[in-house]
Design an enzyme around this catalytic site. Sequence first.
Site, mmCIF file in Angstrom:
data_model
loop_
_atom_site.group_PDB
_atom_site.id
_atom_site.type_symbol
_atom_site.label_atom_id
_atom_site.label_comp_id
_atom_site.label_asym_id
_atom_site.label_seq_id
_atom_site.Cartn_x
_atom_site.Cartn_y
_atom_site.Cartn_z
ATOM 1 N N ASP A 1 7.790 30.976 -55.768
ATOM 2 C CA ASP A 1 8.839 31.879 -56.254
ATOM 3 C C ASP A 1 8.359 33.317 -56.083
ATOM 4 O OD1 ASP A 1 10.956 33.085 -57.494
ATOM 5 O OD2 ASP A 1 10.719 32.086 -59.424
ATOM 6 N N THR A 2 7.813 33.921 -57.121
ATOM 7 C CA THR A 2 7.306 35.292 -57.006
ATOM 8 C C THR A 2 5.979 35.343 -56.276
ATOM 9 O OG1 THR A 2 6.112 35.182 -59.114
ATOM 10 C CG2 THR A 2 8.425 35.872 -59.191
ATOM 11 N N GLY A 3 5.232 34.234 -56.303
ATOM 12 C CA GLY A 3 3.941 34.174 -55.635
ATOM 13 C C GLY A 3 2.778 34.602 -56.508
ATOM 14 N N ASP B 1 11.506 20.146 -61.132
ATOM 15 C CA ASP B 1 12.125 19.844 -62.418
ATOM 16 C C ASP B 1 12.711 21.062 -63.105
ATOM 17 O OD1 ASP B 1 10.038 20.383 -65.151
ATOM 18 O OD2 ASP B 1 9.474 20.951 -63.112
ATOM 19 N N VAL C 1 16.568 25.390 -58.019
ATOM 20 C CA VAL C 1 16.786 24.071 -57.434
ATOM 21 C C VAL C 1 15.917 23.029 -58.141
ATOM 22 C CG1 VAL C 1 17.533 24.900 -55.180
ATOM 23 C CG2 VAL C 1 15.084 24.547 -55.608
ATOM 24 N N ILE D 1 6.842 24.656 -54.134
ATOM 25 C CA ILE D 1 7.746 25.798 -54.126
ATOM 26 C C ILE D 1 6.977 27.055 -54.509
ATOM 27 C CG2 ILE D 1 8.483 25.526 -56.535
ATOM 28 C CD1 ILE D 1 11.350 26.239 -55.517
ATOM 29 N N THR E 1 1.682 33.433 -59.492
ATOM 30 C CA THR E 1 0.888 32.296 -59.967
ATOM 31 C C THR E 1 0.019 31.749 -58.847
ATOM 32 O OG1 THR E 1 2.595 31.715 -61.572
ATOM 33 C CG2 THR E 1 1.000 30.006 -61.000
ATOM 34 N N LYS F 1 3.300 19.240 -61.368
ATOM 35 C CA LYS F 1 3.815 17.943 -61.011
ATOM 36 C C LYS F 1 4.768 18.022 -59.829
ATOM 37 C CE LYS F 1 3.898 16.142 -65.777
ATOM 38 N NZ LYS F 1 4.820 15.693 -66.860
#
Length: 208
Positions: free
Chosen positions: A142-144, A184, A178, A140, A146, A73
């Site tokens: 993060d670790t990449g 979320d 963030v 976004i 996913t 989402k």
Amino acid sequence: YFQLKSNACFYPLIKDDWPGYNLDLFTYPEHYHDDIENVYIPHGVIMDRIERLARYVMEDFEDSKIMVLCVLKGGYKFCADLVEFIKVLGRSSNRYLETRVEFIRLKSYLNDQSTEDLHIIGSSDLSFLRGKVCLFQSAIVDTGKTMKALLKHVETFEPKMVKVFFHYVGFEIPNRFVVGYALDYNEYFRDLNHICVISKTGKMKYKI
């Protein structure tokens, strides 16, 4: 195939010691007063940056029609604003980039920790991508892990071309959790216009 454009080299880098903006300078839902530490990226700055990214997309895509795959989402506001800027830029130029938007919903966080697993909610059938020029958009990274797993899944449906939107970086930020602008924490904070840093109080209040 996956292609990295040179435009990816130019993006705002927020340093580790950036304290953010004082909350008193901005308006935001009052019920989040104790739940966020600061405004990290104001809404106006976000919009200016997305307009610049839309220009990059217009310059880089040679086809006059692209499929935008929005990751839900957290990516819905970003996707909507990006597509709108592409439309506006097209109307003011001699070249119009036709966009079609499709959606895929992922669940990759529990509280403030990434699960790093590919968990697709709903149908995982992306056959509508076959033969299409695709812009793969996520809010976004993060670790990449996913994202890499999802890209591998997308590739099995044989799109004509895939460009990944984290190659068009909006902002690079330090390792802070963030929220806001549809990002979320356990489904809270999506209604914030600004990107903010969640406080310890907020994490505890909405922890599951």
